[in-house]
Design a protein around this motif. Structure first.
Motif: not given
Length: 212
Positions: A75-83, A175-183
């Protein structure tokens, strides 16, 4: 490419599971490939009808990491209920055993963003997994100490109801917008320094004494 992992950490009864489910629901509703990874400890308690013993802690931590990695590959995004870090924290708090930190921090380094739950929610009972409101502050302190000691950043999520969800979403959206910010940064014109000698700020001529 493997997905991005957002880890939800926090002491008991701070809304990790509820928030992880809601974040996954909202992101899926936005047509994003998101999934929630449940807490391995909760599954253990439900299956065994008891809390784990000290020698079982490492197995639970490893299973949490394994489930997160499986989700990250699918999956593209993983929400981990703890690590695994939460297992290490409780292993220290309950059994006075800090031995799980080394591997847990290695595993947690694969996380792209860590959301630390604030203690602003009221404590509620939840079967075998809850020890009492008195353990929340010590556990919260151990989490912060472990992350800070390892140089791993985190964002504290606070608020009630939709405010808590919106707060967490703002961190994820950044976080998800980081690639666009870099571009955008790459395509922006670069500032240059001009002087009387030339337009190269690194040129050694700038450091030479003027001719007489």
């Amino acid at each position: 490419m493997p997905g991005q992992v957002i880890a939800l950490l926090g002491a008991e009864s701070t809304g990790k599971t509820t928030l992880a489910r809601e974040l996954a629901r909202v992101l899926v509703a936005r047509s994003l490939d998101a999934v929630m990874v449940p807490e391995a400890l909760r599954l253990f308690c439900d299956q065994q009808g008891r809390t784990p013993l000290q020698h079982e802690q490492a197995m639970i931590a490893a299973e949490q990491t394994r489930q997160i990695e499986l989700a990250r590959q699918a999956h593209r995004i993983v929400l981990a209920d703890t690590t695994a870090l939460m297992t290490a924290v409780y292993s220290e708090h309950i059994f006075h055993d800090p031995s799980l930190y080394a591997q847990a921090l290695v595993d947690h380094a694969q996380v792209q963003s860590t959301l630390l739950m604030s203690l602003d929610l009221a404590w509620t009972a939840d079967g075998l997994q809850r020890d009492g409101a008195h353990v929340r502050e010590p556990v919260d302190g151990l989490i912060r100490s472990a992350l800070q000691g390892a140089g791993q950043g985190y964002a504290v999520v606070a608020g009630h109801g939709t405010a808590r969800v919106d707060h967490a979403l703002s961190v994820i959206e950044h976080l998800l917008d980081e690639p666009a910010r870099q571009q955008r940064s790459t395509g922006a014109p670069r500032w240059r320094w001009f002087c009387d000698n030339c337009d190269d700020g690194e040129c050694e001529q700038h450091w030479l004494a003027p001719k007489r």
